[in-house]
Design a protein around this motif. Structure first.
Motif, PDB file in Angstrom:
ATOM      1  N   VAL A   1       9.962-126.820  -5.857  1.00 31.42           N
ATOM      2  CA  VAL A   1      11.316-126.747  -5.742  1.00 31.42           C
ATOM      3  C   VAL A   1      12.218-127.462  -6.832  1.00 31.42           C
ATOM      4  O   VAL A   1      13.288-127.211  -6.975  1.00 31.42           O
ATOM      5  N   THR A   2      11.310-128.276  -7.387  1.00 24.36           N
ATOM      6  CA  THR A   2      12.142-129.187  -8.533  1.00 24.36           C
ATOM      7  C   THR A   2      11.596-128.912  -9.758  1.00 24.36           C
ATOM      8  O   THR A   2      10.321-128.739  -9.894  1.00 24.36           O
ATOM      9  N   ASP A   3      12.146-129.190 -10.955  1.00 22.99           N
ATOM     10  CA  ASP A   3      11.480-129.356 -12.266  1.00 22.99           C
ATOM     11  C   ASP A   3      10.452-129.947 -12.601  1.00 22.99           C
ATOM     12  O   ASP A   3       9.288-129.785 -13.182  1.00 22.99           O
ATOM     13  N   ALA A   4      10.434-131.388 -11.803  1.00 25.78           N
ATOM     14  CA  ALA A   4       9.393-132.420 -12.003  1.00 25.78           C
ATOM     15  C   ALA A   4       8.127-131.980 -11.265  1.00 25.78           C
ATOM     16  O   ALA A   4       7.259-132.135 -11.876  1.00 25.78           O
ATOM     17  N   GLN A   5       8.238-131.300 -10.012  1.00 30.07           N
ATOM     18  CA  GLN A   5       7.229-130.712  -9.522  1.00 30.07           C
ATOM     19  C   GLN A   5       6.563-129.475  -9.957  1.00 30.07           C
ATOM     20  O   GLN A   5       4.997-129.747 -10.431  1.00 30.07           O
ATOM     21  N   ARG A   6       7.335-128.790 -10.659  1.00 31.02           N
ATOM     22  CA  ARG A   6       6.940-127.626 -11.611  1.00 31.02           C
ATOM     23  C   ARG A   6       6.047-128.263 -12.739  1.00 31.02           C
ATOM     24  O   ARG A   6       4.739-127.802 -13.103  1.00 31.02           O
ATOM     25  N   ASP A   7       6.431-129.047 -13.354  1.00 25.49           N
ATOM     26  CA  ASP A   7       5.942-129.477 -14.868  1.00 25.49           C
ATOM     27  C   ASP A   7       4.532-130.317 -14.585  1.00 25.49           C
ATOM     28  O   ASP A   7       3.976-130.230 -15.390  1.00 25.49           O
ATOM     29  N   ARG A   8       4.473-130.996 -13.359  1.00 22.70           N
ATOM     30  CA  ARG A   8       3.455-131.815 -12.862  1.00 22.70           C
ATOM     31  C   ARG A   8       2.125-130.703 -12.820  1.00 22.70           C
ATOM     32  O   ARG A   8       1.218-131.003 -13.368  1.00 22.70           O
ATOM     33  N   VAL A   9       2.239-129.860 -12.100  1.00 25.52           N
ATOM     34  CA  VAL A   9       1.277-128.917 -11.563  1.00 25.52           C
ATOM     35  C   VAL A   9       0.803-127.982 -12.834  1.00 25.52           C
ATOM     36  O   VAL A   9      -0.180-127.743 -13.047  1.00 25.52           O
ATOM     37  N   LEU A  10       1.770-127.677 -13.504  1.00 21.25           N
ATOM     38  CA  LEU A  10       1.515-126.949 -14.916  1.00 21.25           C
ATOM     39  C   LEU A  10       0.769-127.939 -15.926  1.00 21.25           C
ATOM     40  O   LEU A  10      -0.322-127.432 -16.635  1.00 21.25           O
ATOM     41  N   ALA A  11       1.106-129.155 -16.066  1.00 20.89           N
ATOM     42  CA  ALA A  11       0.396-130.002 -16.803  1.00 20.89           C
ATOM     43  C   ALA A  11      -0.859-130.270 -16.381  1.00 20.89           C
ATOM     44  O   ALA A  11      -1.894-130.654 -17.136  1.00 20.89           O
ATOM     45  N   LEU A  12      -1.316-130.093 -15.054  1.00 22.98           N
ATOM     46  CA  LEU A  12      -2.569-130.402 -14.503  1.00 22.98           C
ATOM     47  C   LEU A  12      -3.382-129.154 -14.598  1.00 22.98           C
ATOM     48  O   LEU A  12      -4.616-129.300 -14.180  1.00 22.98           O
ATOM     49  N   GLY A  13      -2.748-128.119 -15.086  1.00 24.14           N
ATOM     50  CA  GLY A  13      -3.631-126.816 -15.385  1.00 24.14           C
ATOM     51  C   GLY A  13      -3.410-125.977 -14.411  1.00 24.14           C
ATOM     52  O   GLY A  13      -3.964-124.566 -14.444  1.00 24.14           O
ATOM     53  N   CYS A  14      -2.514-125.741 -13.536  1.00 25.22           N
ATOM     54  CA  CYS A  14      -2.234-124.864 -12.624  1.00 25.22           C
ATOM     55  C   CYS A  14      -1.539-123.506 -13.425  1.00 25.22           C
ATOM     56  O   CYS A  14      -0.724-123.823 -14.237  1.00 25.22           O
ATOM     57  N   ASP A  15      -1.677-122.323 -12.935  1.00 23.58           N
ATOM     58  CA  ASP A  15      -1.236-121.473 -13.795  1.00 23.58           C
ATOM     59  C   ASP A  15      -0.150-120.259 -13.313  1.00 23.58           C
ATOM     60  O   ASP A  15       0.069-119.216 -13.310  1.00 23.58           O
ATOM     61  N   GLY A  16       0.365-120.977 -12.027  1.00 23.58           N
ATOM     62  CA  GLY A  16       1.494-120.360 -11.369  1.00 23.58           C
ATOM     63  C   GLY A  16       2.015-121.414 -10.268  1.00 23.58           C
ATOM     64  O   GLY A  16       1.606-122.511  -9.948  1.00 23.58           O
ATOM     65  N   VAL A  17       3.500-120.818  -9.996  1.00 30.10           N
ATOM     66  CA  VAL A  17       4.225-121.694  -9.327  1.00 30.10           C
ATOM     67  C   VAL A  17       4.957-120.939  -8.365  1.00 30.10           C
ATOM     68  O   VAL A  17       5.577-119.922  -8.515  1.00 30.10           O
ATOM     69  N   ILE A  18       4.675-121.267  -6.921  1.00 32.26           N
ATOM     70  CA  ILE A  18       5.324-120.716  -5.659  1.00 32.26           C
ATOM     71  C   ILE A  18       6.334-121.510  -5.323  1.00 32.26           C
ATOM     72  O   ILE A  18       6.302-122.572  -5.128  1.00 32.26           O
ATOM     73  N   THR A  19       7.746-120.918  -5.436  1.00 27.28           N
ATOM     74  CA  THR A  19       8.751-121.502  -5.335  1.00 27.28           C
ATOM     75  C   THR A  19       9.896-121.064  -4.444  1.00 27.28           C
ATOM     76  O   THR A  19       9.996-119.808  -4.294  1.00 27.28           O
ATOM     77  N   ASP A  20      10.738-121.782  -3.743  1.00 31.40           N
ATOM     78  CA  ASP A  20      11.650-121.254  -2.721  1.00 31.40           C
ATOM     79  C   ASP A  20      12.899-121.205  -3.597  1.00 31.40           C
ATOM     80  O   ASP A  20      14.042-120.482  -3.136  1.00 31.40           O
ATOM     81  N   ALA A  21      13.011-121.680  -4.795  1.00 34.97           N
ATOM     82  CA  ALA A  21      14.211-121.569  -5.829  1.00 34.97           C
ATOM     83  C   ALA A  21      13.701-121.028  -7.238  1.00 34.97           C
ATOM     84  O   ALA A  21      13.977-121.646  -8.199  1.00 34.97           O
ATOM     85  N   PRO A  22      13.447-119.713  -7.151  1.00 35.81           N
ATOM     86  CA  PRO A  22      12.973-119.183  -8.639  1.00 35.81           C
ATOM     87  C   PRO A  22      14.190-119.080  -9.404  1.00 35.81           C
ATOM     88  O   PRO A  22      13.983-119.245 -10.526  1.00 35.81           O
ATOM     89  N   GLY A  23      15.196-118.848  -8.908  1.00 32.34           N
ATOM     90  CA  GLY A  23      16.408-118.766  -9.822  1.00 32.34           C
ATOM     91  C   GLY A  23      16.971-120.167 -10.376  1.00 32.34           C
ATOM     92  O   GLY A  23      17.262-120.162 -11.580  1.00 32.34           O
ATOM     93  N   ARG A  24      16.848-120.906  -9.578  1.00 33.74           N
ATOM     94  CA  ARG A  24      17.352-122.460 -10.287  1.00 33.74           C
ATOM     95  C   ARG A  24      16.184-123.008 -11.351  1.00 33.74           C
ATOM     96  O   ARG A  24      16.409-123.377 -12.311  1.00 33.74           O
ATOM     97  N   LEU A  25      14.745-122.709 -10.906  1.00 40.27           N
ATOM     98  CA  LEU A  25      13.854-123.230 -11.832  1.00 40.27           C
ATOM     99  C   LEU A  25      13.931-122.445 -13.233  1.00 40.27           C
ATOM    100  O   LEU A  25      13.685-122.873 -13.953  1.00 40.27           O
ATOM    101  N   ALA A  26      14.143-120.986 -12.937  1.00 36.93           N
ATOM    102  CA  ALA A  26      14.431-120.199 -14.191  1.00 36.93           C
ATOM    103  C   ALA A  26      15.642-120.761 -15.021  1.00 36.93           C
ATOM    104  O   ALA A  26      15.616-120.694 -16.264  1.00 36.93           O
ATOM    105  N   ARG A  27      16.807-120.899 -14.473  1.00 33.28           N
ATOM    106  CA  ARG A  27      17.856-121.503 -15.088  1.00 33.28           C
ATOM    107  C   ARG A  27      17.752-122.665 -15.821  1.00 33.28           C
ATOM    108  O   ARG A  27      17.943-122.866 -16.946  1.00 33.28           O
ATOM    109  N   ALA A  28      16.829-123.557 -15.128  1.00 33.89           N
ATOM    110  CA  ALA A  28      16.558-124.911 -15.777  1.00 33.89           C
ATOM    111  C   ALA A  28      15.819-124.777 -17.015  1.00 33.89           C
ATOM    112  O   ALA A  28      15.902-125.419 -18.233  1.00 33.89           O
ATOM    113  N   ALA A  29      14.771-123.672 -16.841  1.00 34.70           N
ATOM    114  CA  ALA A  29      13.905-123.569 -17.838  1.00 34.70           C
ATOM    115  C   ALA A  29      14.800-122.923 -19.228  1.00 34.70           C
ATOM    116  O   ALA A  29      14.413-123.242 -20.516  1.00 34.70           O
ATOM    117  N   GLN A  30      15.519-122.052 -18.827  1.00 36.33           N
ATOM    118  CA  GLN A  30      16.526-121.472 -20.179  1.00 36.33           C
ATOM    119  C   GLN A  30      17.203-122.439 -20.578  1.00 36.33           C
ATOM    120  O   GLN A  30      17.483-122.377 -21.850  1.00 36.33           O
TER     121      GLN A  30
END
Length: 305
Positions: free
Chosen positions: A267-296
């Motif tokens: 649900v947070t940018d920090a959680q997403r950034d950590r799992v992607l940095a560790l090699g995960c290639d997908g993010v399952i999220t309750d807040a897809p809109g918020r994460l997308a806006r933060a990425a933009q």
């Protein structure tokens, strides 16, 4: 009893989608004489968006985003309107929903064993039949952004007919005994490469694989401490890992040989950034809109001179 409410009238793209049944006819592996609730509607043609066939997992980007229960912090979870909103917003490439079975075996879109938390009624989901399900109404959370009306939770067939082939889907089989019925629904619509079937049980994942489905296995942080994910690589298409797991456990999952390793429920940018940095290639999220806006916003800042 629940007061009857007016069903939401979807407009624009929603209306266009609602009248199109996403059906492939003559699909290989479809058994004859399917039950009426499994057979796709007759007399329908393929949507133009399909081209020569439905959208499949082969079309997913390198990093995939999943709207968990439609994006449960942004829309009413497991609702048709919530799934449609997530689809229209385009902030996720996969729509996730949960499934349970009614008394008569009808698969419906619902998370909990009981109706109490998300509807105006109480009691067990499996205590109702398909006719009685028509009277169930979801109770949107007050904390959700925007304004949402009450509506009936959809059946699995309705969700597959509306979204199947337009976007990759992910369904969790909360009732493992429903797996054969779910497989029939998926195969009848030509969606075996378009729908992940999720469970926490490796044996259910093995059964899904044997049925020709895309098998997804989710594991908690506690389970991942002792799991040996490499044992599942012959039949698990997607390993769904808890983002709260230790770094070493996530890395072991990524290196297991399973093709896709996605992390839940972020649900947070920090959680997403950590799992992607560790090699995960997908993010399952309750807040897809918020994460997308933060990425933009991050991309815009990075583009500034």
């Amino acid at each position: 009893m629940v007061a009857m409410v007016t069903r939401i009238a979807l407009t624009g793209l929603a209306s266009a989608v609602s009248v199109v049944s996403l059906t492939l006819t003559g699909s290989a592996g479809v058994a004859p004489a399917l039950p009426a609730d499994i057979r796709p509607p007759a007399g329908q043609t393929r949507p133009l968006e399909w081209g020569s066939g439905p959208l499949t997992v082969a079309a997913l980007p390198r990093i995939a985003y999943v709207a968990h229960r439609g994006g449960a912090r942004e829309v009413p979870e497991n609702s048709m309107t919530g799934l449609m909103a997530a689809y229209e917003r385009g902030t996720a490439q996969v729509l996730d929903f949960d499934t349970r079975s009614l008394r008569d075996g009808t698969p419906v879109v619902f998370h909990d064993r009981t109706l109490n938390r998300t509807t105006y009624l109480g009691g067990e989901v499996r205590g109702l039949d398909a006719r009685e399900w028509q009277g169930v109404r979801l109770r949107p959370k007050d904390a959700l952004p925007g304004s949402w009306r009450s509506e009936r939770p959809p059946t699995v067939a309705e969700v597959l007919d509306r979204f199947g082939g337009r976007i990759v889907l992910m369904l969790e089989a909360k009732d493992p005994r429903s797996l054969d019925r779910l497989a029939g629904l998926i195969r009848a619509r030509g969606l075996t490469r378009s729908v992940f079937v999720n469970s926490n049980d490796p044996e259910v994942a093995r059964r899904a694989h044997r049925l020709g489905l895309l098998a997804q296995l989710w594991r908690s942080a506690r389970q991942l401490r002792t799991d040996r994910p490499e044992r599942w690589r012959s039949y698990v298409d997607l390993l769904d890992v808890d983002h709260r797991a230790r770094d070493a456990d996530l890395v072991r999952a990524v290196r297991s040989g399973i093709r896709r390793v996605w992390a839940h429920t972020v649900v947070t940018d920090a959680q997403r950034d950590r799992v992607l940095a560790l090699g995960c290639d997908g993010v399952i999220t309750d807040a897809p809109g918020r994460l997308a806006r933060a990425a933009q916003r991050g991309a815009q800042r990075g583009a500034r001179p």
